[in-house]
Design an enzyme around this catalytic site. Structure first.
Site, mmCIF file in Angstrom:
data_model
loop_
_atom_site.group_PDB
_atom_site.id
_atom_site.type_symbol
_atom_site.label_atom_id
_atom_site.label_comp_id
_atom_site.label_asym_id
_atom_site.label_seq_id
_atom_site.Cartn_x
_atom_site.Cartn_y
_atom_site.Cartn_z
ATOM 1 N N TYR A 140 53.258 44.386 54.545
ATOM 2 C CA TYR A 140 54.226 44.098 53.494
ATOM 3 C C TYR A 140 53.973 45.018 52.311
ATOM 4 O O TYR A 140 52.856 45.080 51.793
ATOM 5 C CB TYR A 140 54.099 42.639 53.047
ATOM 6 N N ASP A 242 48.282 50.990 48.880
ATOM 7 C CA ASP A 242 48.973 49.884 48.228
ATOM 8 C C ASP A 242 47.917 48.855 47.844
ATOM 9 O O ASP A 242 47.440 48.091 48.674
ATOM 10 C CB ASP A 242 50.007 49.278 49.170
ATOM 11 N N LYS A 269 50.900 42.722 40.280
ATOM 12 C CA LYS A 269 50.327 41.370 40.253
ATOM 13 C C LYS A 269 49.321 41.170 39.130
ATOM 14 O O LYS A 269 49.687 41.077 37.975
ATOM 15 C CB LYS A 269 49.759 41.028 41.619
#
Length: 441
Positions: A140, A242, A269
């Site tokens: 993801y 990532d 985040k």
């Protein structure tokens, strides 16, 4: 009828599906609605308090309403929330993050992890002049069309393990998008290189989550990272990490654990301190695409709320609190959590296992830890067990990500870990009958 149920019924009138994030939906149930959070605990609108192991999908490293972050943000808001000007806070926070990781020469702030990945892939294309990207199967990387290819393939369309198909996630994805994405098997250097080699002059970047959540939350092996690093260098492509989730794992991100470093790193985040954020950092050379040089501006890039002073203030306060000692303490607590969950699995005599690293863990209703996305793919009984387990945990006062994943926060201690593990033991025993008997040696 609960207050949450009333709110959901009202939400269905105005929000498609009743929510703006599908991750909040419970299978066959009403979403919970938060009233307030303090530390590592959240109280919903019905007055139920739960220990929060979801932390807004790993975004809250210090839990809720940390007093130092709250105070800093309150002061920042009083001075204005956004300007058509740069702010000093952007500069000081950029310096702080660049000093955390040796591969961060320059950084750009954005508004989400999805945007960070999008900017990273566009930067790689601008840098190389190429279109194709490569990524690991089942990982993801947010909602950008190219990044979400083969995010959720299924056995009937994922193809051969050594040569995974590129499978669109959303209906209507342009065929050209799918054609420009090469899918790699995870942690298999030989097969990954075999997939890359025919496209040596076409690939702009290899995108890698070093601890991919949906591919099992198992770290990438040093050999796998080294193989990708050597291949990208040899073929003039960029390697992108990532670290939107994994930056929490070490002081300078999980990349600290590897000898081979990426050209670009995406973040989000937790670096926003509880506010929407994204960032792209990397080498001077790779990040130069955002600057006007001898050949003009290769990648125009802007954003109305990028580097807004509220997010910059909250992020800088949060990351200052998350120093090396805090990282080490939370990682030790993660070791404790994985050990206690493993003991609960043993006591329940259930075919399940625990994976993860640092302050992250994931429970799988499988007898052995999955090594990649295909092995982590849930069968119908495993999915039923996972859903029943999550319902048990929420009902008993523990919040988790619905994939049976937990993300720790600094307000937690051993008492919260013990309560979570004890609750998990009850959950394992409750769903044990949904799973086949394990094969005994």
């Amino acid at each position: 009828m609960t207050r949450s149920a009333d709110l959901y019924r009202e939400a269905l009138k105005y929000l498609p599906g009743g929510v703006s994030r599908n991750t909040l939906l419970r299978p066959g149930g009403t979403p919970f609605y938060a009233a307030f959070g303090t530390g590592c605990r959240v109280t919903d609108v019905d007055g139920v308090e739960r220990i929060d192991f979801a932390n807004n999908m790993a975004a809250l490293i210090h839990g809720h309403a940390h007093p130092q972050i709250t105070a800093a943000v309150t002061e920042a808001v009083s001075r204005g929330t956004a300007f058509t000007m740069a702010t000093e806070t952007e500069v000081t926070y950029a310096r702080a993050l660049c000093e955390r990781a040796k591969g961060f020469d320059k950084i750009r702030f954005i508004n989400s992890g999805t945007e960070a990945v999008m900017a990273g892939l566009k930067a790689a294309r601008a840098f190389t002049g190429r279109a194709k990207i490569a990524k690991v199967e089942g990982t993801y990387h947010g909602a950008y069309d190219y990044a979400e290819v083969s995010q959720a393939p299924k056995p009937d369309n994922w193809g051969a393990e050594a040569e995974p198909n590129a499978v669109p996630l959303a209906r209507g994805t342009p065929p050209g998008v799918v054609d420009d994405v090469i899918i790699l098997p995870f942690n298999d250097p030989e097969q990954a290189l075999a997939r890359l080699e025919p496209h040596g002059e076409e690939i702009a970047a290899v995108l890698l989550d070093p601890v991919p959540h949906r591919a099992g939350l198992t770290p990438a092996s040093p050999a796998f990272v080294q193989a990708l690093r050597q291949w990208t260098r040899a073929h003039g492509a960029l390697l992108i990490f990532d670290e939107v989730i994994t930056f929490r794992t070490e002081y300078g991100g999980v990349q600290e654990r590897y000898d081979d470093q990426p050209d670009l790193t995406t973040m989000g985040k937790m670096i926003g301190g509880g506010f929407p954020v994204g960032a792209l950092a990397g080498s001077e050379e790779a990040m130069s695409v955002f600057e006007t040089g001898a050949h003009g501006l290769r990648l125009p890039h802007s954003g109305t709320f990028s580097a807004n002073p509220v997010t910059m203030t909250a992020g800088q306060a949060a990351m200052a609190l998350y120093d090396r000692d805090a990282v080490a303490r939370l990682n030790r607590l993660g070791d404790t959590a994985r050990a206690q969950i493993g003991e609960a699995i043993r006591l329940a005599d259930i075919p399940a296992c625990i994976t993860g690293t640092g302050s992250m863990f994931r429970i799988h209703f499988k007898p052995r830890p999955p090594k990649n996305y295909r092995e982590s793919f849930e069968t119908a009984p495993e999915l039923a067990a996972a859903q029943g387990f999550i319902e048990h945990m929420y009902g008993a006062g523990i919040m988790m990500i619905h994939t049976c994943t937990g993300m720790l926060s600094t307000p937690m201690g051993e008492a919260e870990i013990s309560q979570m593990a004890e609750t998990a033991l009850g959950g394992f025993r409750k769903v044990r009958s949904l799973l086949p008997e394990p094969v005994r040696d």
